[in-house]
Design a protein around this motif. Structure first.
Motif, mmCIF file in Angstrom:
data_model
loop_
_atom_site.group_PDB
_atom_site.id
_atom_site.type_symbol
_atom_site.label_atom_id
_atom_site.label_comp_id
_atom_site.label_asym_id
_atom_site.label_seq_id
_atom_site.Cartn_x
_atom_site.Cartn_y
_atom_site.Cartn_z
ATOM 1 N N UNK A 248 0.824 -1.203 0.000
ATOM 2 C CA UNK A 248 0.000 0.000 0.000
ATOM 3 C C UNK A 248 0.859 1.255 0.000
ATOM 4 N N UNK A 249 1.939 1.209 0.768
ATOM 5 C CA UNK A 249 2.796 2.381 0.848
ATOM 6 C C UNK A 249 3.389 2.729 -0.509
ATOM 7 N N UNK A 250 3.682 1.687 -1.285
ATOM 8 C CA UNK A 250 4.289 1.939 -2.592
ATOM 9 C C UNK A 250 3.244 2.210 -3.664
ATOM 10 N N UNK A 251 2.224 1.394 -3.707
ATOM 11 C CA UNK A 251 1.304 1.447 -4.847
ATOM 12 C C UNK A 251 0.009 2.168 -4.524
ATOM 13 N N UNK A 252 -0.232 2.419 -3.246
ATOM 14 C CA UNK A 252 -1.469 3.092 -2.880
ATOM 15 C C UNK A 252 -2.492 2.081 -2.403
ATOM 16 N N UNK A 253 -3.532 2.607 -1.770
ATOM 17 C CA UNK A 253 -4.474 1.742 -1.077
ATOM 18 C C UNK A 253 -5.206 0.794 -2.036
ATOM 19 N N UNK A 254 -5.600 1.307 -3.158
ATOM 20 C CA UNK A 254 -6.428 0.506 -4.055
ATOM 21 C C UNK A 254 -5.699 -0.729 -4.566
ATOM 22 N N UNK B 183 3.365 15.301 -6.560
ATOM 23 C CA UNK B 183 2.593 16.140 -5.641
ATOM 24 C C UNK B 183 2.464 15.534 -4.252
ATOM 25 N N UNK B 184 2.606 14.238 -4.116
ATOM 26 C CA UNK B 184 2.396 13.634 -2.797
ATOM 27 C C UNK B 184 3.677 13.538 -1.977
ATOM 28 N N UNK B 185 4.783 13.960 -2.575
ATOM 29 C CA UNK B 185 6.067 13.748 -1.901
ATOM 30 C C UNK B 185 6.119 14.481 -0.557
ATOM 31 N N UNK B 186 6.440 13.738 0.470
ATOM 32 C CA UNK B 186 6.589 14.334 1.787
ATOM 33 C C UNK B 186 5.276 14.605 2.491
ATOM 34 N N UNK B 187 4.179 14.154 1.911
ATOM 35 C CA UNK B 187 2.881 14.377 2.557
ATOM 36 C C UNK B 187 2.413 13.095 3.245
ATOM 37 N N UNK B 188 1.702 13.271 4.344
ATOM 38 C CA UNK B 188 1.089 12.114 4.990
ATOM 39 C C UNK B 188 0.064 11.528 4.016
ATOM 40 N N UNK B 189 -0.167 10.204 4.052
ATOM 41 C CA UNK B 189 -1.045 9.576 3.069
ATOM 42 C C UNK B 189 -2.415 10.253 2.976
ATOM 43 N N UNK B 190 -2.984 10.592 4.110
ATOM 44 C CA UNK B 190 -4.293 11.243 4.085
ATOM 45 C C UNK B 190 -4.221 12.559 3.312
ATOM 46 N N UNK B 191 -3.198 13.361 3.636
ATOM 47 C CA UNK B 191 -3.043 14.649 2.971
ATOM 48 C C UNK B 191 -2.833 14.443 1.476
ATOM 49 N N UNK B 195 -4.975 16.049 -1.502
ATOM 50 C CA UNK B 195 -4.397 16.846 -2.582
ATOM 51 C C UNK B 195 -4.842 16.282 -3.930
ATOM 52 N N UNK B 196 -4.795 14.966 -4.066
ATOM 53 C CA UNK B 196 -5.184 14.365 -5.343
ATOM 54 C C UNK B 196 -6.663 14.532 -5.617
ATOM 55 N N UNK B 197 -7.469 14.455 -4.555
ATOM 56 C CA UNK B 197 -8.904 14.704 -4.757
ATOM 57 C C UNK B 197 -9.131 16.097 -5.315
ATOM 58 N N UNK B 198 -8.425 17.062 -4.716
ATOM 59 C CA UNK B 198 -8.591 18.441 -5.176
ATOM 60 C C UNK B 198 -8.150 18.586 -6.629
ATOM 61 N N UNK B 199 -7.025 17.975 -6.954
ATOM 62 C CA UNK B 199 -6.533 18.065 -8.334
ATOM 63 C C UNK B 199 -7.523 17.393 -9.285
ATOM 64 N N UNK B 200 -8.072 16.258 -8.835
ATOM 65 C CA UNK B 200 -9.027 15.530 -9.668
ATOM 66 C C UNK B 200 -10.279 16.357 -9.939
ATOM 67 N N UNK B 201 -10.804 16.987 -8.899
ATOM 68 C CA UNK B 201 -11.989 17.854 -9.061
ATOM 69 C C UNK B 201 -11.701 18.939 -10.068
ATOM 70 N N UNK B 202 -10.554 19.560 -9.851
ATOM 71 C CA UNK B 202 -10.153 20.658 -10.723
ATOM 72 C C UNK B 202 -10.080 20.203 -12.168
ATOM 73 N N UNK B 203 -9.510 19.027 -12.353
ATOM 74 C CA UNK B 203 -9.339 18.519 -13.708
ATOM 75 C C UNK B 203 -10.689 18.273 -14.365
ATOM 76 N N UNK B 204 -11.592 17.664 -13.596
ATOM 77 C CA UNK B 204 -12.914 17.351 -14.149
ATOM 78 C C UNK B 204 -13.645 18.617 -14.554
ATOM 79 N N UNK B 216 3.273 7.256 -5.961
ATOM 80 C CA UNK B 216 2.219 6.369 -5.484
ATOM 81 C C UNK B 216 1.315 6.043 -6.673
ATOM 82 N N UNK B 217 1.527 4.869 -7.218
ATOM 83 C CA UNK B 217 0.917 4.539 -8.496
ATOM 84 C C UNK B 217 -0.606 4.651 -8.446
ATOM 85 N N UNK B 218 -1.221 4.187 -7.351
ATOM 86 C CA UNK B 218 -2.674 4.174 -7.311
ATOM 87 C C UNK B 218 -3.249 5.583 -7.411
ATOM 88 N N UNK B 219 -2.626 6.517 -6.716
ATOM 89 C CA UNK B 219 -3.097 7.899 -6.761
ATOM 90 C C UNK B 219 -3.047 8.429 -8.184
#
Lengths: 256, 257, 384, 293
Positions: A248-254, B183-191, B195-204, B216-219
């Motif tokens: 998860x840390x590497x690839x993300x939660x999903x 964009x996620x570098x150095x941020x806590x996972x929640x943050x 950030x990605x949610x905000x970027x996603x909204x903006x993009x849409x 973080x590939x999933x993000x």
């Protein structure tokens, strides 16, 4: 038996950012420990704390039982610690041999006056250092390029020159920061063999920061996973790779 | 929100379904070097109009260098076309004026300037002061944390706030294309997720084209329509984002064999 | 003095790249050395007294510039104050002579007093990074002149101190100018030999790594602070010794020597001659003495124009300085003559305005710098 | 007491001149990370231009104004033709480049105007005013006033104008500024031009006191460097405050400490600098510099 390296409860802040948060780590003699984690997890910062380049906010570090927190970085070598850097830091226009010889600094004696006057012990010391450096270069497959300027070497060889430099100081504990960074796969295989060989020959304890999981799996006895400055997990390389939290840390939660 | 990316946006990209109506950015066999060391050995990728392309790859694969090559921050060879216009060899400020906004790794915040001044620097090329003020207000509405601290120096913001400031600052130039570096570098996972949610909204809402480098590939894959995997300075895989998540190449790039 | 094994100069761009000498080059070097020694020994026997005087002054300045080279070229700490140490050495020598001290004692005073002053200045000064050290050292000559005038009891104030010594002993059959030439050149040669020994071994390697990367230096057990202080102290020692040589030739110590423009022009001559090169210091000595002579033939105020322009020219087109340029040329010619290819990679990196070791490598693989953003605001561990 | 106040005002006036040059050094340092050792000689060149115009019959105020304008251009040209080539060079090279400019300008100035000292007219009327029983020299008060005006104008420029914002952005982070479309090269030219203009002003203020010759600014440069270092190199306000402290302390020390006297008072900033460097290497007002490994 005391651990070769023992890190306890180590925290590091830069300004308001917490880079390391109560990290603990014990490295037993003659083992290889891998330090893995995503970008920004604090791996190199941990290295910099151990080598004295950063001063941690709290916690303690012991090398062979000796507390090191208030030692300047240039006094770490005398404890048998040596390291390489994430981006090989060589003097590009000095010869490979001269780069490596820097590692002999603490093994040579005498100040400016002795060296200016070429006192006999400086001459014999220099001869021994050169011989030793020559052997190491041989060992690492660099003998043919010893006289070439380091800057003319391919990137992958830079890492090896750095390794030779670190080994010339005859360390007991070696910190390798991304030794495989930017190397093509074939060279990584070679590197693994090299590290194995030097480890046995020099009786080294090694801590490796590395993203290349192949290298980590092949070499390490244990790995420590850092995420966001915290220790997430400690175990074998395989355990770490399969652990859902690591995935998860590497690839993300999903993906997990 | 639509104001954030400027009025030109809608006309240029049509609507969200404008995807596929040609590429805003095309890289072909791009090579780049720092001094003597070549670090990109052939990167090819496309960003479609109104689309999002994610660049994946391990540390040292050349992701950041790819973005730097587009912005003219490293010497590059090959072909880099922005809307069919060759940008290879342009200076970073020229590329920026052609409509590329680049949020560099580490966010590039002007840490000694205030939050508001950071946004004004982003809008430096614009003459329409009223619209600039409106966009700043909108940005503050969107991120109340920034509004509260608009006069304090940007260096005092938290990591997440700095990232949002960096994105806002990039948007102030009304870009055609946004380059986002980790964009996620150095941020806590929640943050990072926020950030990605905000970027996603903006993009849409705006249909702004983006090229996103993300570890973080999933993000990244959730945001992107296309993904590119780099290995040691080369493109090794390109494909639709949704098919990427399970691919071995992606897994290997991050977790090894 | 072969160049084999010399720690290589300047990853900073004002320095020539050094490569191990090829066999033909080594032979050539030895031949040139022997010829040079013979020429140096024979010249004063046939040259005019004025030429001998000038060449002796060249030797004195070459020593001062070698000192500057050790701190600035080899250890990478730019000093704009070398003339202050040379001036101090000159006054100390004159003091010893006028008080009837033995020559050796005068020499030791002339060399060691500046060394101690240099040490005291260096301990705080080298804590400054980058070009801030230059700002401290530039003050030394500016303070030295009023100080010399203030202590006029010892220094003779604006008039300076005349001395009358270093005469050819009866029976050697040499005139004073010839005798002084041999004494000065011999001392200079010994100082060059010692300097060479310093810059090629353990100490020289430490200087080089301190210059190029302090993090690596400390990882290899080298205290950057200590070695910068050492380099500065050695430079001051050489400056003082050069002051002694100067007084031996010129028979005079005055506030004109520890002057601001003298220090600046010494640095200029060094860069033109070649940073981190022993030959560069010799070339610089000649340059320092003869440029005003030639420029003076046209118009004395042109010296500085020539200096400034030459310096900019070197910076723009031959970053290795004259010695670097010549050695490259020699290598190229030797390579042609003996059928060996010149080195594949030339010094293009040296013309790159980026300092190679720091900037390039910091950014070399930006993907791989997780701590990049943190360390830019990171704490610095204080080195005591 | 009256004498002491006069000394303090004179010290502030001298400090204002150092401050003007120190501001120039700080502007260049913030923009390009270089300490411009040629700043003093660039100022000397401008002062000679003013002198030539004045000798040709122009009023001194106008002559100085034109000289400042010419300096703005010369500063920009210097940046474009010489300094630009060495952007991002090592501190080594940066020092040597500005030293080369120093020597070159010294030679050019000497070749055109000679090395003899020449009198230079004061911008301000000589005379005194009496304030609360203390007699103060008008030029001293005017000099202080000029520097205060300069500081206020610079603050307005930096804080209230778009150009000032851009200059600060480039000083803060050139790479990131370029990514926002700022033409970094052109802005650095502006920075050098402003610095040269400030230097020209400093030259016109000091020349009436010391006579004009090519070495006129050598010691002033030292004071200005000391002020800039004490102030922290990147802090304009710090530089000005430090310059005033230096001006006043050296004047008082020179007057009241017999050993120091007029000729050794330049040692005061040197000693101050050493003490500061030992305790606070980042200067009195500077930010602590971070070091990356």
């Amino acid at each position: 038996m005391t651990s070769r390296l023992s890190v306890r409860d180590l925290s590091l802040h830069f300004g308001g950012i917490q880079v390391l948060d109560s990290v603990g780590l014990a490295v037993e003699p003659d083992t290889i420990v891998g330090l893995v984690g995503p970008n920004g997890a604090g791996k190199t910062s941990l290295f910099n704390c151990i080598s004295g380049h950063y001063r941690p906010t709290s916690g303690s570090i012991l090398v062979d039982g000796v507390p090191t927190l208030h030692r300047p970085p240039h006094r770490m070598a005398e404890l048998g610690l040596s390291r390489t850097f994430q981006h090989p830091a060589l003097q590009l226009d000095a010869s490979v041999l001269d780069n490596v010889l820097i590692g002999a600094h603490t093994r040579l004696r005498g100040g400016a006056l002795s060296w200016a006057l070429r006192l006999p012990f400086t001459i014999s010391g220099e001869r021994r250092a050169r011989q030793r450096a020559g052997e190491l270069l041989d060992h690492l497959g660099l003998a043919g390029v010893a006289d070439r300027p380091a800057g003319s070497l391919a990137h992958g060889l830079h890492k090896r020159v750095e390794l030779a430099r670190a080994l010339l100081s005859e360390p007991r504990l070696l910190l390798l920061d991304e030794p495989a960074g930017g190397l093509p796969h074939a060279e990584v295989e070679q590197l693994i063999e090299t590290i194995r060989a030097i480890r046995t020959e020099f009786g080294l304890t090694i801590v490796i920061v590395e993203h290349h999981m192949g290298l980590i799996s092949a070499l390490t006895d244990r790995v420590v996973v850092l995420v966001q400055g915290r220790k997430l997990l400690e175990g074998t390389a395989l355990e770490a790779q399969r652990h859902p939290l690591v995935v998860e840390a590497y690839l993300g939660r999903t993906a997990a | 929100m639509s104001e954030l990316a400027g009025p030109e946006r809608s006309s240029r990209t049509g609507a969200a379904d404008g995807r596929g109506s040609g590429n805003i950015l095309e890289l072909e066999d791009v090579r780049a070097s720092y001094g003597r060391a070549e670090v990109l050995h052939g990167v090819s990728l496309q960003v479609s109009n109104g689309g999002v392309t994610a660049v994946l790859g391990a540390n040292g694969a050349g992701k950041t260098t790819t973005l730097r090559a587009i912005s003219g921050m490293v010497t590059a060879k090959g072909r880099i076309d922005l809307d069919g216009q060759d940008v290879l060899g342009s200076r970073p400020d020229q590329v920026a004026r052609m409509g590329v906004a680049h949020v560099p790794q580490g966010r590039g915040t002007l840490d000694q300037l205030s939050v508001r001044e950071n946004l004004l620097v982003g809008a430096y090329q614009r003459r329409d002061r009223k619209a600039v003020e409106a966009q700043i207000a909108e940005c503050f509405e969107l991120f109340p944390a920034l509004a509260r601290r608009q006069t304090s120096t940007a260096g005092n913001l938290s990591g997440g706030e700095q990232q949002m400031l960096a994105v806002c600052r990039a948007l102030m130039s009304r870009p055609r294309l946004l380059l986002l570096d980790e964009p996620s570098l150095g941020l806590a996972p929640r943050t990072a997720e926020e950030v990605f949610e905000a970027i996603g909204r903006l993009q849409k809402e705006t249909g702004l084209s983006m090229l996103v480098v993300e570890q973080t590939a999933a993000l990244a894959l959730a945001l992107a329509d296309t993904a590119v995997v780099l290995e040691i300075g080369r493109t090794v895989l390109t494909g639709p984002a949704e098919e990427m998540a399970g691919r071995d190449e992606v897994r290997r790039a991050y977790l090894g064999d | 003095m072969t160049t084999t094994g010399t720690p290589s100069p300047g990853a900073t761009r004002v320095g020539p790249a050094r490569r191990p000498a090829s066999a033909p080059l080594r032979v050539l070097t030895v031949v040139a050395l022997v010829a040079g020694v013979i020429a140096i020994a024979l010249i004063p026997l046939s040259a005019t007294p004025y030429t001998n005087y000038q060449l002796s002054v060249v030797a004195a300045f070459a020593v001062a510039i070698l000192g500057l080279n050790i701190v600035s070229g080899y250890a990478g700490q730019i000093s704009l104050g070398q003339s202050a140490f040379m001036g101090l050495g000159a006054y100390a020598a004159a003091f010893g002579v006028t008080h009837g001290w033995p020559v050796v004692a005068s020499f030791l005073l002339a060399a060691l007093l500046p060394a101690v002053v240099g040490l005291v200045v260096a301990i705080p000064a080298v804590r400054l990074r980058g070009n801030a050290l230059a700002t401290v050292t530039i003050i030394l000559p500016i303070l030295a002149v009023p100080l010399a005038k203030r202590f006029s009891d010892i220094t003779g104030g604006s008039e300076g101190l005349n001395v009358d010594w270093m005469h050819a002993p009866a029976g050697v059959g040499l005139d004073d100018d010839q005798w002084r030439y041999y004494v000065v050149v011999a001392i200079a040669a010994v100082l060059f030999l010692l300097g060479r020994n310093i810059v090629v071994g353990r100490i020289g390697r430490a200087f080089a790594v301190v210059r190029t990367n302090e993090a690596v230096a400390s990882a290899m057990g080298i205290s950057a602070h200590r070695y910068k202080v050492l380099a500065f102290t050695i430079a001051s020692f050489y400056g003082g010794a050069a002051g002694f040589l100067y007084v031996a030739v010129v028979q005079f110590a005055s506030p004109d020597l520890p002057n601001f423009l003298v220090a600046i022009n010494m640095l200029a001559a060094l860069v033109i001659g070649g940073f981190a090169s022993l030959w560069g210091s010799v070339v610089a000595g000649f340059f320092y003495v003869y440029v005003p002579v030639f420029a003076g033939a046209v118009d004395p105020s042109r010296t500085n124009i020539f200096y400034g322009a030459a310096l900019l020219l070197v910076l723009f087109i031959v970053p290795g300085g004259v010695s670097g340029g010549v050695s490259r040329l020699v290598r190229l010619l030797v390579g042609r003559l003996f059928g060996r290819r010149p080195p594949a990679r030339d010094d293009d990196a040296l013309t790159d305005p980026q300092p190679i070791t720091s900037t390039q490598q910091d950014t070399a693989v930006p993907d791989a710098s997780p701590d990049g953003l943190r360390s830019s605001v990171g704490p610095r561990k204080e080195v005591p | 007491m009256q004498h002491a106040i006069q000394q303090i005002v004179d010290g502030l006036a001298a400090g204002s001149i150092y401050g003007a040059l120190a501001l120039a050094l700080v502007l260049v340092y913030r923009a390009t990370g270089m300490i411009n050792f040629a700043q003093g000689l660039m100022a000397v060149a401008s002062t000679y231009i003013a002198l030539t115009l004045w000798q040709a019959g122009s009023p001194i105020g106008a002559a100085v104004a034109v000289a400042i304008a010419v300096s703005l251009v010369l500063g920009a040209v210097t940046e474009r033709l010489v300094i630009r080539r060495f952007e991002g060079a090592s501190p080594h090279t940066a020092v040597v480049v500005t030293v080369a400019l120093l020597i070159l300008i010294n030679g050019i100035v000497g070749a055109i105007w000679g090395y003899n000292s020449q009198p230079f007219p004061s911008l301000f009327p000589t005379g005194t005013v009496t304030v609360g029983g203390v007699v103060l020299a008008i030029p001293s008060l005017a000099t202080i006033g000029v520097l205060i005006a300069v500081v206020v104008l610079l603050q307005l420029l930096f804080l209230k104008t778009k150009l000032g914002l851009a200059l600060r952005a480039v000083a803060n982070n050139p790479e990131s500024s370029a990514l926002s479309g700022l033409n970094v090269g052109r802005l650095l030219m502006v920075g050098w031009a402003l610095a040269a203009g400030l230097g020209a002003l400093a030259g016109a203020l000091i020349a009436p006191k010391v006579y004009l010759d090519p070495g006129m600014m050598d010691t002033i440069l030292i004071y200005a460097l000391a002020a800039a270092v004490l102030g922290g190199l990147d802090s304009p306000m710090g530089a000005v405050v430090a310059a005033w402290i230096i001006g006043v302390s050296e004047n008082l020390a020179g007057t009241y400490i017999g050993f120091i006297g007029n000729d050794l008072k330049i040692g005061v900033p040197l000693v101050a600098m050493f003490v500061i460097l030992l305790t606070r290497p980042q200067g009195l007002f500077g930010r602590k510099e971070a070091v990356r490994v």
